[in-house]
Design a protein around this motif. Structure first.
Motif, short mmCIF file in Angstrom:
data_model
loop_
_atom_site.label_atom_id
_atom_site.label_comp_id
_atom_site.label_asym_id
_atom_site.label_seq_id
_atom_site.Cartn_x
_atom_site.Cartn_y
_atom_site.Cartn_z
N ASP A 142 48.25 57.17 11.58
CA ASP A 142 47.39 56.22 12.29
C ASP A 142 47.97 54.81 12.25
O ASP A 142 47.95 54.09 13.26
CB ASP A 142 45.99 56.22 11.70
N CYS A 144 50.87 54.60 14.64
CA CYS A 144 50.38 54.54 16.02
C CYS A 144 49.99 53.11 16.38
O CYS A 144 50.30 52.62 17.47
CB CYS A 144 49.19 55.47 16.20
N LYS A 145 49.31 52.44 15.46
CA LYS A 145 48.89 51.06 15.70
C LYS A 145 50.11 50.16 15.82
O LYS A 145 50.18 49.29 16.70
CB LYS A 145 47.98 50.59 14.57
N ASP A 173 51.71 50.78 19.15
CA ASP A 173 50.80 50.74 20.30
C ASP A 173 50.72 52.09 21.00
O ASP A 173 50.78 52.19 22.22
CB ASP A 173 51.23 49.65 21.29
N ASP A 215 48.42 55.29 21.78
CA ASP A 215 47.00 55.60 21.87
C ASP A 215 46.68 56.91 21.14
O ASP A 215 47.15 57.97 21.52
CB ASP A 215 46.57 55.72 23.34
N ASN A 216 45.90 56.81 20.08
CA ASN A 216 45.44 58.01 19.37
C ASN A 216 43.92 58.03 19.28
O ASN A 216 43.35 58.60 18.35
CB ASN A 216 46.08 58.10 17.98
N SER A 217 43.27 57.39 20.26
CA SER A 217 41.81 57.29 20.24
C SER A 217 41.13 58.65 20.37
O SER A 217 39.97 58.81 20.01
CB SER A 217 41.34 56.36 21.37
N HIS A 218 41.87 59.65 20.90
CA HIS A 218 41.31 60.99 21.06
C HIS A 218 41.42 61.81 19.78
O HIS A 218 41.02 62.96 19.74
CB HIS A 218 42.04 61.72 22.19
N ARG A 219 41.93 61.20 18.71
CA ARG A 219 42.14 61.90 17.45
C ARG A 219 40.96 61.69 16.52
O ARG A 219 41.03 60.99 15.52
CB ARG A 219 43.43 61.39 16.81
N GLU A 220 39.83 62.32 16.85
CA GLU A 220 38.65 62.19 16.01
C GLU A 220 38.78 63.05 14.75
O GLU A 220 38.30 62.70 13.67
CB GLU A 220 37.40 62.59 16.79
#
Length: 232
Positions: A135, A138-139, A142, A144-149
């Motif tokens: 994570d 990823c930050k 940049d 996008d890993n917003s779909h990684r709940e």
């Protein structure tokens, strides 16, 4: 050069635990080919509650979907990764779990037919003192890993492939901004003076919360460098 970016999910951490999901994506000459390998596996043992909170996979779901046991997929899995360099974040954990599964079937260890590149170790060398979980990377890049709940082996392998390619050939927006904005090695950062005297409340964790946190951090260690305050 053929590489396979790989991740696993497991029943837990420690001796006797089993693999319940394998996710791999193929990279040839630094390009994603679109080929992948993905299997859910019946571990034939209970899944720890803490592990299930991380990946969301239950024994009941694996049984209902007819997931095979590892012995049924071992040959096809080895065929997919054979001869490749495996790219894994915290490779010691995943390789250890894979070798335990192979050894149960009297098969050779992973490193005898694959190379291994550990992106966790690579990231620690590149960014000493910084957080280098998937994570965090990823930050940094940049991505996008917003779909990684929840953690998922194939999803994490796909994200790691993007991270690895950026680590070894790309450049972050932050790095570019520093190059453009720095003078004599100093970067000017504007601070809001209104924030300097803000008093923040201190909320201390209870003993029960501390214990629960430590148990959760044991699971975090699987996917990252672990909590920074645990480092020696």
């Amino acid at each position: 050069m053929r590489q396979v970016v790989l991740d696993t999910e497991t029943t837990g951490i420690g001796e006797g635990h089993r693999i319940i999901e394998i996710g791999c994506v193929e990279v040839i000459e630094r390009k994603l080919t679109g080929r992948h390998y993905h299997k859910y596996i019946n571990p034939q043992r209970d899944i720890d509650a803490e592990a299930q909170e991380v990946h969301g996979i239950s024994n009941e779901w694996l049984i209902e979907t007819g997931a095979p046991v590892f012995s049924q997929v071992a040959d096809e899995f080895r065929e997919f990764i054979a001869g490749a360099e495996l790219v894994i974040h915290n490779a010691a954990f995943d390789i250890g779990m894979m070798d335990a599964e192979f050894n149960r079937l009297n098969m050779t260890n992973t490193r005898e037919f694959c190379g291994v590149l550990d992106t966790l170790l690579l990231a620690r060398e590149m960014f000493p003192g910084s957080r280098v979980s998937l994570d965090a990377l990823c930050k940094r890049y940049d991505i996008d890993n917003s779909h990684r709940e929840l953690h998922g082996a194939l999803l994490d392998a796909e994200i790691l492939a993007d991270v690895y390619l950026m680590m070894t050939g790309g450049q972050t927006d932050l790095a570019l901004a520093m190059e453009e904005g720095q003078q004599n090695g100093v970067v000017d950062i504007a601070l809001d003076d209104s924030l300097l005297n803000v008093e923040l409340p201190i909320v201390r964790a209870s003993a029960t919360e501390v214990e629960a946190h430590e148990q959760f951090m044991d699971l975090v260690d699987k996917k990252s460098e672990g909590a920074i305050w645990r480092r020696p």
